[in-house]
Write a protein that holds these residues in place. Structure first.
Motif, mmCIF file in Angstrom:
data_model
loop_
_atom_site.group_PDB
_atom_site.id
_atom_site.type_symbol
_atom_site.label_atom_id
_atom_site.label_comp_id
_atom_site.label_asym_id
_atom_site.label_seq_id
_atom_site.Cartn_x
_atom_site.Cartn_y
_atom_site.Cartn_z
ATOM 1 N N MET A 1 0.843 -1.206 0.000
ATOM 2 C CA MET A 1 0.000 0.000 0.000
ATOM 3 C C MET A 1 0.876 1.253 0.000
ATOM 4 O O MET A 1 0.432 2.325 -0.405
ATOM 5 C CB MET A 1 -0.930 0.028 1.223
ATOM 6 N N GLY A 2 2.077 1.127 0.505
ATOM 7 C CA GLY A 2 3.044 2.240 0.417
ATOM 8 C C GLY A 2 2.996 3.231 1.564
ATOM 9 O O GLY A 2 3.950 3.982 1.760
ATOM 10 N N GLY A 3 1.924 3.284 2.308
ATOM 11 C CA GLY A 3 1.850 4.238 3.430
ATOM 12 C C GLY A 3 0.446 4.273 3.997
ATOM 13 O O GLY A 3 -0.502 3.836 3.336
ATOM 14 N N PRO A 4 0.292 4.799 5.216
ATOM 15 C CA PRO A 4 -1.026 4.761 5.870
ATOM 16 C C PRO A 4 -2.082 5.574 5.127
ATOM 17 O O PRO A 4 -3.259 5.211 5.100
ATOM 18 C CB PRO A 4 -0.746 5.364 7.259
ATOM 19 N N GLU A 5 -1.642 6.649 4.461
ATOM 20 C CA GLU A 5 -2.606 7.513 3.769
ATOM 21 C C GLU A 5 -3.331 6.771 2.640
ATOM 22 O O GLU A 5 -4.479 7.057 2.323
ATOM 23 C CB GLU A 5 -1.911 8.794 3.241
ATOM 24 N N ASN A 6 -2.673 5.755 2.064
ATOM 25 C CA ASN A 6 -3.280 5.041 0.935
ATOM 26 C C ASN A 6 -4.370 4.055 1.359
ATOM 27 O O ASN A 6 -5.064 3.497 0.516
ATOM 28 C CB ASN A 6 -2.199 4.305 0.143
ATOM 29 N N PHE A 7 -4.505 3.841 2.672
ATOM 30 C CA PHE A 7 -5.565 2.937 3.135
ATOM 31 C C PHE A 7 -6.953 3.528 2.909
ATOM 32 O O PHE A 7 -7.954 2.815 2.968
ATOM 33 C CB PHE A 7 -5.360 2.542 4.604
ATOM 34 N N LYS A 8 -7.012 4.839 2.619
ATOM 35 C CA LYS A 8 -8.293 5.485 2.293
ATOM 36 C C LYS A 8 -8.918 4.754 1.089
ATOM 37 O O LYS A 8 -10.137 4.550 1.030
ATOM 38 C CB LYS A 8 -8.030 6.975 1.979
ATOM 39 N N MET A 9 -8.025 4.345 0.166
ATOM 40 C CA MET A 9 -8.460 3.601 -1.031
ATOM 41 C C MET A 9 -9.200 2.306 -0.635
ATOM 42 O O MET A 9 -10.202 1.936 -1.216
ATOM 43 C CB MET A 9 -7.201 3.178 -1.790
ATOM 44 N N LEU A 10 -8.650 1.625 0.376
ATOM 45 C CA LEU A 10 -9.248 0.361 0.822
ATOM 46 C C LEU A 10 -10.548 0.611 1.583
ATOM 47 O O LEU A 10 -11.498 -0.165 1.490
ATOM 48 C CB LEU A 10 -8.271 -0.420 1.701
ATOM 49 N N GLU A 11 -10.557 1.715 2.359
ATOM 50 C CA GLU A 11 -11.790 2.055 3.091
ATOM 51 C C GLU A 11 -12.919 2.340 2.107
ATOM 52 O O GLU A 11 -14.063 1.931 2.323
ATOM 53 C CB GLU A 11 -11.552 3.272 3.990
ATOM 54 N N ASP A 12 -12.604 3.017 1.006
ATOM 55 C CA ASP A 12 -13.624 3.317 -0.012
ATOM 56 C C ASP A 12 -14.155 2.021 -0.633
ATOM 57 O O ASP A 12 -15.365 1.851 -0.809
ATOM 58 C CB ASP A 12 -13.042 4.210 -1.114
ATOM 59 N N LEU A 13 -13.227 1.102 -0.949
ATOM 60 C CA LEU A 13 -13.650 -0.172 -1.548
ATOM 61 C C LEU A 13 -14.495 -0.964 -0.545
ATOM 62 O O LEU A 13 -15.548 -1.512 -0.900
ATOM 63 C CB LEU A 13 -12.412 -0.985 -1.966
ATOM 64 N N ALA A 14 -14.041 -0.964 0.706
ATOM 65 C CA ALA A 14 -14.776 -1.702 1.752
ATOM 66 C C ALA A 14 -16.174 -1.114 1.924
ATOM 67 O O ALA A 14 -17.153 -1.851 2.101
ATOM 68 C CB ALA A 14 -14.003 -1.650 3.069
ATOM 69 N N GLU A 15 -16.266 0.189 1.848
ATOM 70 C CA GLU A 15 -17.571 0.835 2.039
ATOM 71 C C GLU A 15 -18.547 0.414 0.935
ATOM 72 O O GLU A 15 -19.701 0.074 1.202
ATOM 73 C CB GLU A 15 -17.376 2.361 2.028
ATOM 74 N N VAL A 16 -18.077 0.399 -0.295
ATOM 75 C CA VAL A 16 -18.944 0.015 -1.419
ATOM 76 C C VAL A 16 -19.400 -1.444 -1.276
ATOM 77 O O VAL A 16 -20.533 -1.793 -1.603
ATOM 78 C CB VAL A 16 -18.177 0.191 -2.755
ATOM 79 N N LEU A 17 -18.510 -2.289 -0.748
ATOM 80 C CA LEU A 17 -18.813 -3.720 -0.639
ATOM 81 C C LEU A 17 -19.532 -4.084 0.655
ATOM 82 O O LEU A 17 -19.955 -5.222 0.830
ATOM 83 C CB LEU A 17 -17.500 -4.524 -0.693
ATOM 84 N N GLY A 18 -19.605 -3.136 1.586
ATOM 85 C CA GLY A 18 -20.133 -3.458 2.912
ATOM 86 C C GLY A 18 -19.140 -4.306 3.694
ATOM 87 O O GLY A 18 -19.518 -5.158 4.486
ATOM 88 N N GLY A 19 -17.862 -4.066 3.469
ATOM 89 C CA GLY A 19 -16.826 -4.861 4.120
ATOM 90 C C GLY A 19 -16.053 -4.078 5.169
ATOM 91 O O GLY A 19 -16.421 -2.962 5.542
ATOM 92 N N THR A 20 -14.974 -4.685 5.640
ATOM 93 C CA THR A 20 -14.149 -4.126 6.714
ATOM 94 C C THR A 20 -12.683 -4.211 6.293
ATOM 95 O O THR A 20 -12.291 -5.167 5.626
ATOM 96 C CB THR A 20 -14.356 -4.972 8.000
ATOM 97 N N VAL A 21 -11.902 -3.220 6.714
ATOM 98 C CA VAL A 21 -10.478 -3.206 6.360
ATOM 99 C C VAL A 21 -9.676 -3.996 7.394
ATOM 100 O O VAL A 21 -9.911 -3.895 8.595
ATOM 101 C CB VAL A 21 -9.964 -1.751 6.268
ATOM 102 N N SER A 22 -8.733 -4.795 6.888
ATOM 103 C CA SER A 22 -7.781 -5.494 7.759
ATOM 104 C C SER A 22 -6.396 -5.340 7.125
ATOM 105 O O SER A 22 -6.245 -4.623 6.142
ATOM 106 C CB SER A 22 -8.176 -6.968 7.917
ATOM 107 N N CYS A 23 -5.393 -6.010 7.684
ATOM 108 C CA CYS A 23 -4.043 -5.775 7.157
ATOM 109 C C CYS A 23 -3.081 -6.906 7.500
ATOM 110 O O CYS A 23 -3.410 -7.803 8.272
ATOM 111 C CB CYS A 23 -3.505 -4.453 7.696
#
Ligand code: FAD
Length: 343
Positions: A235-257
């Protein structure tokens, strides 16, 4: 100790606030396999105050019998009275195997009970089987049959050890939550209940609980999530996790790592998947910028569908993935989110 006296597979059915913890159903599920190999039954041990009504739920998940220890002293979890309850059950019923979940409560309770009844305990098991011990015959050493073989990571996860307890009973283990599979719920099955109360002396010196402060979390526990969008070092850095949060939101999912992300301080430890994190089994697991190290796979490879996004086509994650996308996650993830949002 006459080992022949000890019969049956017993599991501690942990409940808090009259809600049975999922680990109880998982232990019953695994207990059924072990009991089938031994030609015996599974007994759930339910401890608490006003908990008898929970017994049917344990039966619905496969418990052949439920022993209920119900006493006002057991309303909230405290080490002393709970250890007294379980040790008394074991002394009376003499189980061959006794399993406890490796939850915060079980990690505290299991060793106390095993010490009281003078048997061993293997902590944090990830696999349980019935078999011969030693695993292979050793000249001059008796090989005992039908032993509980308890497998767990050892030496900081660098090796996997199989441990047995051939000379004492019960054979005790704590078992990692999320690893064993529960049985399908058979609604309407009624429990075969036996009540047992070893007695709790008044004016005892048990710890007094003054207040219970519940942890407040706004996010879903990753072990309960049906869809996980997991990010790694790629992901390259914490700021890029916003991308995963957006995807999770559309899918009704949760972010993990992955652990690399936790070690870098990008995400908290309770989102870590893997051998030293949590074991997850969601319907869909996205592994994004995760290489697929063995310690990561140990926590997610039982997911129903695994979708990997990685720029390296030789990354080991593709060996367990059902679907793989080779390319730059910075392009693929936003495009995927946009496409899903449009639908
Ligand atoms: P990396 O291995 O660095 O992988 C990053 C991936 O991202 C690479 O495959 C790369 O090709 C890809 N990538 C980079 N940039 C891009 C891009 N722009 N687009 C697409 N892909 C990209 N790990 C865990 O996860 N959980 C555990 O519980 C755990 N426990 C451990 C216990 C022990 C005892 C030990 C020794 C290790 C443990 N580890 C655990 C660590 C594990 O060995 C790995 O180091 C870790 O999983 C690597 O994390 P990662 O896949 O995020 O990072």
């Amino acid at each position: 100790m006459n080992l022949e006296e000890y019969k049956g597979v017993y599991v501690f059915a942990q409940q808090v606030d009259n809600i049975v913890n999922s680990i109880a159903f998982e232990l019953i599920g695994k207990g059924k396999d072990l009991a089938a190999d031994l030609g015996t039954e599974v007994t759930a041990v339910l401890v608490g105050s006003g908990v008898k009504d929970l017994a049917d739920e344990l039966a619905e998940y496969g418990a052949d019998r439920v022993i209920v220890v119900d006493d006002p002293e057991l309303k909230e979890y405290r080490t002393e009275p709970y250890a007294h309850a379980l040790a008394s059950v074991i002394n009376k019923y003499k189980p061959e195997i006794f399993l406890v979940g490796a939850t915060a409560i079980g990690r505290d309770l299991g060793p106390r009970v095993s010490a009281r009844i003078h048997t061993g305990l293997t902590a944090d098991c990830t696999q349980l089987d019935i078999g011969d011990f030693p695993l292979n015959p050793i000249p001059g050493k008796e090989q005992k049959h039908n032993q509980l073989l308890m497998t767990r990571p050892a030496f900081g996860g660098n090796t996997i050890a199989t441990i047995a307890c051939p000379d004492f009973r019960p054979q005790m283990a704590t078992v990692r939550p999320g690893v064993m599979q529960k049985r399908e719920k058979q609604a309407g099955v009624k429990a075969n209940v036996e009540e047992f109360n070893p007695g709790f002396t008044p004016n005892n010196n048990y710890v007094e609980i003054l207040e219970v402060v519940k942890a407040v979390s706004e996010t879903v526990d990753i072990m309960d999530a049906k869809i996980l969008v997991s990010g790694g070092r790629g992901m390259g850095g914490p700021e890029n996790f916003k991308m995963l949060e957006d995807l999770a939101e559309v899918l009704g999912g949760t972010v993990s790592c992955s652990r690399a992300v936790v070690d870098a301080g990008w995400k908290p430890k309770d989102l870590q998947v893997g051998q030293t994190g949590k074991t997850v089994r969601p319907n869909v697991y996205f592994a994004i910028g995760i290489s697929g190290a063995i310690q990561h796979l140990a926590g997610m490879e039982e997911s129903d569908i695994i979708i990997a996004i990685n720029k390296d086509e030789t990354a080991p994650i593709f060996e367990v993935a059902d679907f793989g996308l080779v390319g730059d996650l910075n392009k693929i993830v936003p495009a995927l989110t946009e496409k899903l949002r449009a639908e």
